[in-house]
Structures are given as structure tokens and as C-alpha cells.
Design a protein around this motif. Structure first.
Motif, PDB file in Angstrom:
ATOM      1  N   ALA A  14     -26.263  64.201  38.552  1.00 23.77           N
ATOM      2  CA  ALA A  14     -25.479  63.498  37.540  1.00 23.77           C
ATOM      3  C   ALA A  14     -24.746  62.295  38.145  1.00 23.77           C
ATOM      4  CB  ALA A  14     -24.474  64.456  36.900  1.00 23.77           C
ATOM      5  N   GLY A  15     -24.258  62.433  39.366  1.00 25.44           N
ATOM      6  CA  GLY A  15     -23.576  61.318  40.024  1.00 25.44           C
ATOM      7  C   GLY A  15     -24.519  60.164  40.307  1.00 25.44           C
ATOM      8  N   ILE A  16     -25.711  60.472  40.768  1.00 32.59           N
ATOM      9  CA  ILE A  16     -26.708  59.425  41.013  1.00 32.59           C
ATOM     10  C   ILE A  16     -27.097  58.752  39.706  1.00 32.59           C
ATOM     11  CG2 ILE A  16     -29.073  59.017  41.782  1.00 32.59           C
ATOM     12  CD1 ILE A  16     -28.573  61.194  43.914  1.00 32.59           C
ATOM     13  N   ALA A  17     -27.259  59.545  38.653  1.00 33.37           N
ATOM     14  CA  ALA A  17     -27.618  58.980  37.346  1.00 33.37           C
ATOM     15  C   ALA A  17     -26.532  58.044  36.828  1.00 33.37           C
ATOM     16  CB  ALA A  17     -27.868  60.102  36.344  1.00 33.37           C
ATOM     17  N   HIS A  18     -25.267  58.399  37.010  1.00 34.38           N
ATOM     18  CA  HIS A  18     -24.178  57.532  36.562  1.00 34.38           C
ATOM     19  C   HIS A  18     -24.127  56.230  37.359  1.00 34.38           C
ATOM     20  CE1 HIS A  18     -22.670  60.943  34.246  1.00 34.38           C
ATOM     21  NE2 HIS A  18     -21.920  60.061  33.608  1.00 34.38           N
ATOM     22  N   LEU A  19     -24.386  56.307  38.648  1.00 29.65           N
ATOM     23  CA  LEU A  19     -24.416  55.087  39.448  1.00 29.65           C
ATOM     24  C   LEU A  19     -25.570  54.173  39.026  1.00 29.65           C
ATOM     25  CD1 LEU A  19     -23.512  56.465  42.986  1.00 29.65           C
ATOM     26  CD2 LEU A  19     -22.097  55.076  41.477  1.00 29.65           C
ATOM     27  N   ILE A  20     -26.703  54.768  38.702  1.00 34.65           N
ATOM     28  CA  ILE A  20     -27.842  53.968  38.229  1.00 34.65           C
ATOM     29  C   ILE A  20     -27.528  53.336  36.881  1.00 34.65           C
ATOM     30  CG2 ILE A  20     -30.233  54.139  37.402  1.00 34.65           C
ATOM     31  CD1 ILE A  20     -30.683  56.223  39.635  1.00 34.65           C
ATOM     32  N   LYS A  21     -26.876  54.091  35.994  1.00 33.61           N
ATOM     33  CA  LYS A  21     -26.481  53.536  34.692  1.00 33.61           C
ATOM     34  C   LYS A  21     -25.516  52.364  34.860  1.00 33.61           C
ATOM     35  CE  LYS A  21     -26.746  57.744  31.924  1.00 33.61           C
ATOM     36  NZ  LYS A  21     -25.936  58.697  31.151  1.00 33.61           N
ATOM     37  N   ALA A  22     -24.592  52.488  35.801  1.00 32.11           N
ATOM     38  CA  ALA A  22     -23.638  51.402  36.046  1.00 32.11           C
ATOM     39  C   ALA A  22     -24.353  50.178  36.606  1.00 32.11           C
ATOM     40  CB  ALA A  22     -22.547  51.862  37.007  1.00 32.11           C
ATOM     41  N   TRP A  23     -25.345  50.375  37.447  1.00 25.57           N
ATOM     42  CA  TRP A  23     -26.057  49.257  38.061  1.00 25.57           C
ATOM     43  C   TRP A  23     -26.937  48.535  37.046  1.00 25.57           C
ATOM     44  CZ3 TRP A  23     -25.777  46.623  42.414  1.00 25.57           C
ATOM     45  CH2 TRP A  23     -26.820  45.799  42.764  1.00 25.57           C
ATOM     46  N   ARG A  24     -27.674  49.294  36.242  1.00 26.31           N
ATOM     47  CA  ARG A  24     -28.623  48.693  35.300  1.00 26.31           C
ATOM     48  C   ARG A  24     -27.964  48.173  34.033  1.00 26.31           C
ATOM     49  NH1 ARG A  24     -33.736  52.826  35.540  1.00 26.31           N
ATOM     50  NH2 ARG A  24     -34.303  52.380  37.695  1.00 26.31           N
ATOM     51  N   ALA A  25     -26.832  48.711  33.666  1.00 28.24           N
ATOM     52  CA  ALA A  25     -26.062  48.303  32.479  1.00 28.24           C
ATOM     53  C   ALA A  25     -26.868  48.407  31.194  1.00 28.24           C
ATOM     54  CB  ALA A  25     -25.503  46.899  32.659  1.00 28.24           C
ATOM     55  N   LYS A  26     -27.613  49.493  31.048  1.00 25.46           N
ATOM     56  CA  LYS A  26     -28.364  49.703  29.808  1.00 25.46           C
ATOM     57  C   LYS A  26     -27.467  50.183  28.667  1.00 25.46           C
ATOM     58  CE  LYS A  26     -32.964  50.482  31.597  1.00 25.46           C
ATOM     59  NZ  LYS A  26     -34.122  51.361  31.590  1.00 25.46           N
ATOM     60  N   PHE A  27     -26.214  50.471  28.979  1.00 29.68           N
ATOM     61  CA  PHE A  27     -25.285  50.915  27.946  1.00 29.68           C
ATOM     62  C   PHE A  27     -24.952  49.798  26.970  1.00 29.68           C
ATOM     63  CE2 PHE A  27     -22.914  49.544  31.670  1.00 29.68           C
ATOM     64  CZ  PHE A  27     -22.051  48.601  31.131  1.00 29.68           C
ATOM     65  N   GLU A  28     -25.242  48.555  27.344  1.00 28.43           N
ATOM     66  CA  GLU A  28     -24.881  47.410  26.505  1.00 28.43           C
ATOM     67  C   GLU A  28     -25.616  47.407  25.166  1.00 28.43           C
ATOM     68  OE1 GLU A  28     -25.419  43.817  28.649  1.00 28.43           O
ATOM     69  OE2 GLU A  28     -24.019  44.385  30.230  1.00 28.43           O
ATOM     70  N   ARG A  29     -26.761  48.020  25.105  1.00 25.80           N
ATOM     71  CA  ARG A  29     -27.500  48.004  23.838  1.00 25.80           C
ATOM     72  C   ARG A  29     -26.811  48.845  22.755  1.00 25.80           C
ATOM     73  NH1 ARG A  29     -32.782  51.455  25.668  1.00 25.80           N
ATOM     74  NH2 ARG A  29     -31.718  52.185  27.500  1.00 25.80           N
ATOM     75  N   TYR A  30     -25.890  49.710  23.155  1.00 22.81           N
ATOM     76  CA  TYR A  30     -25.188  50.542  22.180  1.00 22.81           C
ATOM     77  C   TYR A  30     -23.946  49.861  21.611  1.00 22.81           C
ATOM     78  CZ  TYR A  30     -28.214  54.071  24.165  1.00 22.81           C
ATOM     79  OH  TYR A  30     -29.310  54.759  24.601  1.00 22.81           O
ATOM     80  N   PHE A  31     -23.567  48.721  22.170  1.00 25.18           N
ATOM     81  CA  PHE A  31     -22.406  47.975  21.684  1.00 25.18           C
ATOM     82  C   PHE A  31     -22.850  46.914  20.684  1.00 25.18           C
ATOM     83  CE2 PHE A  31     -20.815  49.330  25.899  1.00 25.18           C
ATOM     84  CZ  PHE A  31     -19.671  49.972  25.481  1.00 25.18           C
ATOM     85  N   GLN A  32     -22.074  46.765  19.626  1.00 27.08           N
ATOM     86  CA  GLN A  32     -22.334  45.730  18.634  1.00 27.08           C
ATOM     87  C   GLN A  32     -21.083  44.865  18.524  1.00 27.08           C
ATOM     88  OE1 GLN A  32     -23.460  47.670  15.039  1.00 27.08           O
ATOM     89  NE2 GLN A  32     -25.412  48.373  15.839  1.00 27.08           N
ATOM     90  N   CYS A  33     -20.968  43.936  19.465  1.00 28.97           N
ATOM     91  CA  CYS A  33     -19.811  43.051  19.462  1.00 28.97           C
ATOM     92  C   CYS A  33     -20.225  41.695  20.031  1.00 28.97           C
ATOM     93  CB  CYS A  33     -18.652  43.653  20.261  1.00 28.97           C
ATOM     94  SG  CYS A  33     -19.077  44.132  21.916  1.00 28.97           S
ATOM     95  N   ASP A  34     -19.340  40.743  19.886  1.00 26.46           N
ATOM     96  CA  ASP A  34     -19.657  39.390  20.346  1.00 26.46           C
ATOM     97  C   ASP A  34     -19.564  39.284  21.880  1.00 26.46           C
ATOM     98  OD1 ASP A  34     -16.950  39.720  20.487  1.00 26.46           O
ATOM     99  OD2 ASP A  34     -16.440  37.799  19.594  1.00 26.46           O
TER     100      ASP A  34
END
Length: 77
Positions: A14-34
Motif C-alpha cells: 500500500a505504501g508503494i502504491a501511494h508513492l506511485i499515485k503521488a508520482w503519476r498524479a492520476k488523481f487529477e482526473r477525479y477533480f472537476q475544477c479550474d
């Protein structure tokens, strides 16, 4: 001892997965803002994911250390 090692694999993964998520920044697709808001949200989200990943890696290291030092023939105190 092996059960502790197996339990350490969960926070390690889980720690490695969170670090990869932070590096790749794929979380941005879930945000709907300017873009102005994203300039604030992006670094905060990356720092938060990286911090959570580091904490999980520390927990995994503590479990691995505890598993390696555990001796069933020598009970504590």
C-alpha cells in the motif's frame, strides 16, 4: 515469525502504491475544477499521498524488524 512477515507485505504494498499515485498524479482526473484551483490542489494532494505512503512504509519496516527480532523461546519481561 512468517505471519508477521506476511502482515508486513500489506502496508509495504500500500505504501508503494501511494508513492506511485503521488508520482503519476492520476488523481487529477477525479477533480472537476479550474486550473487556478488545481495549482493549489495538485501539490497538496501529492504531498499528502507521499506522506501516507511514507508512513505505511515505516509501519512495514517496523513489522519486518519486529518479525526478525521475535524469539518465541524468550518471552518479554
Amino acid at each position: 515469525r512468517w505471519l508477521v512477515y506476511l502482515a508486513a507485505l500489506i502496508p509495504l504494498g500500500a505504501g508503494i502504491a501511494h508513492l506511485i499515485k503521488a508520482w503519476r498524479a492520476k488523481f487529477e482526473r477525479y477533480f472537476q475544477c479550474d486550473e487556478q484551483t488545481m495549482r493549489v490542489v495538485r501539490p497538496i494532494s501529492r504531498i499528502g499521498l507521499a506522506a501516507r505512503g511514507c508512513v505505511l512504509l515505516i509501519i512495514a519496516a517496523l513489522l519486518l524488524t519486529g518479525g526478525s527480532r521475535y524469539s518465541p523461546t524468550d518471552p518479554p519481561g
